[in-house]
Design a protein around this motif. Sequence first.
Motif, PDB file in Angstrom:
ATOM      1  N   GLU A  34      -8.262  78.265  68.251  1.00 31.99           N
ATOM      2  CA  GLU A  34      -8.667  77.977  69.626  1.00 31.99           C
ATOM      3  C   GLU A  34      -7.757  76.960  70.305  1.00 31.99           C
ATOM      4  O   GLU A  34      -8.002  76.572  71.448  1.00 31.99           O
ATOM      5  CB  GLU A  34     -10.114  77.485  69.636  1.00 31.99           C
ATOM      6  CG  GLU A  34     -11.098  78.544  69.130  1.00 31.99           C
ATOM      7  CD  GLU A  34     -12.522  78.011  68.994  1.00 31.99           C
ATOM      8  OE1 GLU A  34     -12.737  76.801  69.251  1.00 31.99           O
ATOM      9  OE2 GLU A  34     -13.413  78.799  68.627  1.00 31.99           O
ATOM     10  N   LYS A  35      -6.733  76.524  69.585  1.00 28.70           N
ATOM     11  CA  LYS A  35      -5.728  75.597  70.135  1.00 28.70           C
ATOM     12  C   LYS A  35      -6.371  74.342  70.715  1.00 28.70           C
ATOM     13  O   LYS A  35      -6.131  73.955  71.858  1.00 28.70           O
ATOM     14  CB  LYS A  35      -4.870  76.294  71.198  1.00 28.70           C
ATOM     15  CG  LYS A  35      -4.080  77.468  70.640  1.00 28.70           C
ATOM     16  CD  LYS A  35      -3.222  78.126  71.712  1.00 28.70           C
ATOM     17  CE  LYS A  35      -2.439  79.303  71.129  1.00 28.70           C
ATOM     18  NZ  LYS A  35      -1.591  79.962  72.145  1.00 28.70           N
ATOM     19  N   ARG A  36      -7.208  73.703  69.895  1.00 27.17           N
ATOM     20  CA  ARG A  36      -7.875  72.467  70.302  1.00 27.17           C
ATOM     21  C   ARG A  36      -7.898  71.494  69.129  1.00 27.17           C
ATOM     22  O   ARG A  36      -7.597  71.868  67.986  1.00 27.17           O
ATOM     23  CB  ARG A  36      -9.304  72.752  70.762  1.00 27.17           C
ATOM     24  CG  ARG A  36     -10.177  73.375  69.680  1.00 27.17           C
ATOM     25  CD  ARG A  36     -11.623  73.491  70.106  1.00 27.17           C
ATOM     26  NE  ARG A  36     -12.401  74.223  69.118  1.00 27.17           N
ATOM     27  CZ  ARG A  36     -12.891  73.686  67.996  1.00 27.17           C
ATOM     28  NH1 ARG A  36     -12.661  72.406  67.702  1.00 27.17           N
ATOM     29  NH2 ARG A  36     -13.602  74.432  67.159  1.00 27.17           N
ATOM     30  N   LYS A  37      -8.232  70.259  69.396  1.00 22.07           N
ATOM     31  CA  LYS A  37      -8.318  69.247  68.350  1.00 22.07           C
ATOM     32  C   LYS A  37      -9.572  69.470  67.520  1.00 22.07           C
ATOM     33  O   LYS A  37     -10.653  69.703  68.062  1.00 22.07           O
ATOM     34  CB  LYS A  37      -8.348  67.843  68.965  1.00 22.07           C
ATOM     35  CG  LYS A  37      -8.319  66.718  67.956  1.00 22.07           C
ATOM     36  CD  LYS A  37      -8.278  65.373  68.653  1.00 22.07           C
ATOM     37  CE  LYS A  37      -8.253  64.231  67.633  1.00 22.07           C
ATOM     38  NZ  LYS A  37      -8.204  62.903  68.298  1.00 22.07           N
ATOM     39  N   ALA A  38      -9.431  69.389  66.225  1.00 22.86           N
ATOM     40  CA  ALA A  38     -10.575  69.595  65.335  1.00 22.86           C
ATOM     41  C   ALA A  38     -11.586  68.469  65.469  1.00 22.86           C
ATOM     42  O   ALA A  38     -11.229  67.299  65.655  1.00 22.86           O
ATOM     43  CB  ALA A  38     -10.101  69.703  63.892  1.00 22.86           C
ATOM     44  N   GLN A  39     -12.855  68.827  65.350  1.00 18.44           N
ATOM     45  CA  GLN A  39     -13.940  67.859  65.381  1.00 18.44           C
ATOM     46  C   GLN A  39     -14.527  67.775  63.970  1.00 18.44           C
ATOM     47  O   GLN A  39     -15.396  68.550  63.593  1.00 18.44           O
ATOM     48  CB  GLN A  39     -15.016  68.299  66.385  1.00 18.44           C
ATOM     49  CG  GLN A  39     -14.521  68.460  67.807  1.00 18.44           C
ATOM     50  CD  GLN A  39     -14.005  67.136  68.380  1.00 18.44           C
ATOM     51  OE1 GLN A  39     -14.664  66.093  68.264  1.00 18.44           O
ATOM     52  NE2 GLN A  39     -12.819  67.187  69.006  1.00 18.44           N
ATOM     53  N   TRP A  40     -14.019  66.850  63.200  1.00 22.62           N
ATOM     54  CA  TRP A  40     -14.408  66.773  61.797  1.00 22.62           C
ATOM     55  C   TRP A  40     -15.822  66.244  61.616  1.00 22.62           C
ATOM     56  O   TRP A  40     -16.240  65.316  62.284  1.00 22.62           O
ATOM     57  CB  TRP A  40     -13.446  65.869  61.025  1.00 22.62           C
ATOM     58  CG  TRP A  40     -11.994  66.237  61.141  1.00 22.62           C
ATOM     59  CD1 TRP A  40     -10.979  65.429  61.566  1.00 22.62           C
ATOM     60  CD2 TRP A  40     -11.372  67.489  60.797  1.00 22.62           C
ATOM     61  NE1 TRP A  40      -9.781  66.085  61.517  1.00 22.62           N
ATOM     62  CE2 TRP A  40      -9.994  67.346  61.040  1.00 22.62           C
ATOM     63  CE3 TRP A  40     -11.859  68.702  60.309  1.00 22.62           C
ATOM     64  CZ2 TRP A  40      -9.090  68.387  60.821  1.00 22.62           C
ATOM     65  CZ3 TRP A  40     -10.968  69.738  60.087  1.00 22.62           C
ATOM     66  CH2 TRP A  40      -9.613  69.576  60.329  1.00 22.62           C
ATOM     67  N   LYS A  41     -16.530  66.827  60.647  1.00 19.69           N
ATOM     68  CA  LYS A  41     -17.865  66.370  60.275  1.00 19.69           C
ATOM     69  C   LYS A  41     -17.815  65.514  59.010  1.00 19.69           C
ATOM     70  O   LYS A  41     -18.793  64.834  58.683  1.00 19.69           O
ATOM     71  CB  LYS A  41     -18.782  67.571  60.037  1.00 19.69           C
ATOM     72  CG  LYS A  41     -18.939  68.502  61.236  1.00 19.69           C
ATOM     73  CD  LYS A  41     -19.601  67.789  62.403  1.00 19.69           C
ATOM     74  CE  LYS A  41     -19.830  68.789  63.547  1.00 19.69           C
ATOM     75  NZ  LYS A  41     -20.417  68.114  64.729  1.00 19.69           N
ATOM     76  N   HIS A  42     -16.726  65.595  58.276  1.00 21.50           N
ATOM     77  CA  HIS A  42     -16.525  64.833  57.037  1.00 21.50           C
ATOM     78  C   HIS A  42     -17.573  65.173  55.974  1.00 21.50           C
ATOM     79  O   HIS A  42     -17.994  64.307  55.196  1.00 21.50           O
ATOM     80  CB  HIS A  42     -16.524  63.324  57.322  1.00 21.50           C
ATOM     81  CG  HIS A  42     -15.524  62.923  58.358  1.00 21.50           C
ATOM     82  ND1 HIS A  42     -14.158  62.983  58.153  1.00 21.50           N
ATOM     83  CD2 HIS A  42     -15.689  62.492  59.643  1.00 21.50           C
ATOM     84  CE1 HIS A  42     -13.523  62.588  59.238  1.00 21.50           C
ATOM     85  NE2 HIS A  42     -14.432  62.284  60.154  1.00 21.50           N
TER      86      HIS A  42
END
Length: 275
Positions: free
Chosen positions: A263-271
């Motif tokens: 999706e060419k976006r910054k990842a939103q990590w959940k860890h």
Amino acid sequence: MFVRSKLFKGVNGLLRRYYSELVIVQENEGIRRIVMMDDKTRNSMTIEMTNQLLRAVTYHVTGPELRAIVISSGARMFSSGHNLKDLASSEGRKVFPLFSELMLAIQACPVPVITAVDGAAVAAGLQLVAQSDICVASTKSTFSTPGANYGVFCHTPGIPLSRSVSPKTAAYMLFTGHPLTAQEAMDKGLISKVVDSSELEKEVENICDAIKAKSKVVVSFGKKFFYKQLEMDRRSAYHKGAKVMNVALDFVDGVEGLRSFSEKRKAQWKHVKQV
């Protein structure tokens, strides 16, 4: 930078600041800084120093907040190694299994452990460098295992040393006691990067920022397998590695990483591994 205060626990129970005569520990924005301060003995690895380092490396490391640990020195050298005066007594020799426990704790630590060296790392001090995941050193730093000069061969420092450099280099250092310059140490695989003293802190921050940009669970899982496969033969490592990669791709952050790329976006990590 480091506040001289006693143990302080924040609302989430994390170690925030700790001060003793030997070490200063401060945690801020996911980075735990451990600074050895025993200038009198040049940060010798006594039982007390080892205990404090072990505590600082193992305290509350599993939560998502902590992302990396940095070990450095506020003394004239990084570390002079084990205290030779202590080794004259049976009590002082109890440091050896304790120091081995510290070495194994660094490898088992779920976050990268970084050593920042701006001076000499000698014997057990070099062992700490060799066992760390990443080492950044200034151009004035040196690395040596001179124990045989004093009748105390560097048996245990040779363990991570021989796993970092070639057997010929390790033998040269262990048998002669001659030091390596920082550039030689990097060329031979002992350390990760060499910079001027004035750039050391900036480089450490760059490395920490790069680590913090990743998912903690991805890095932790990767570190665990990295050291495990070093003990395998190549065929077994590839066989196990293929399975490990398939497992990691099903992590919450594995799915998110692939999706964010598409999706060419910054990842939103959940860890986390799983919801």
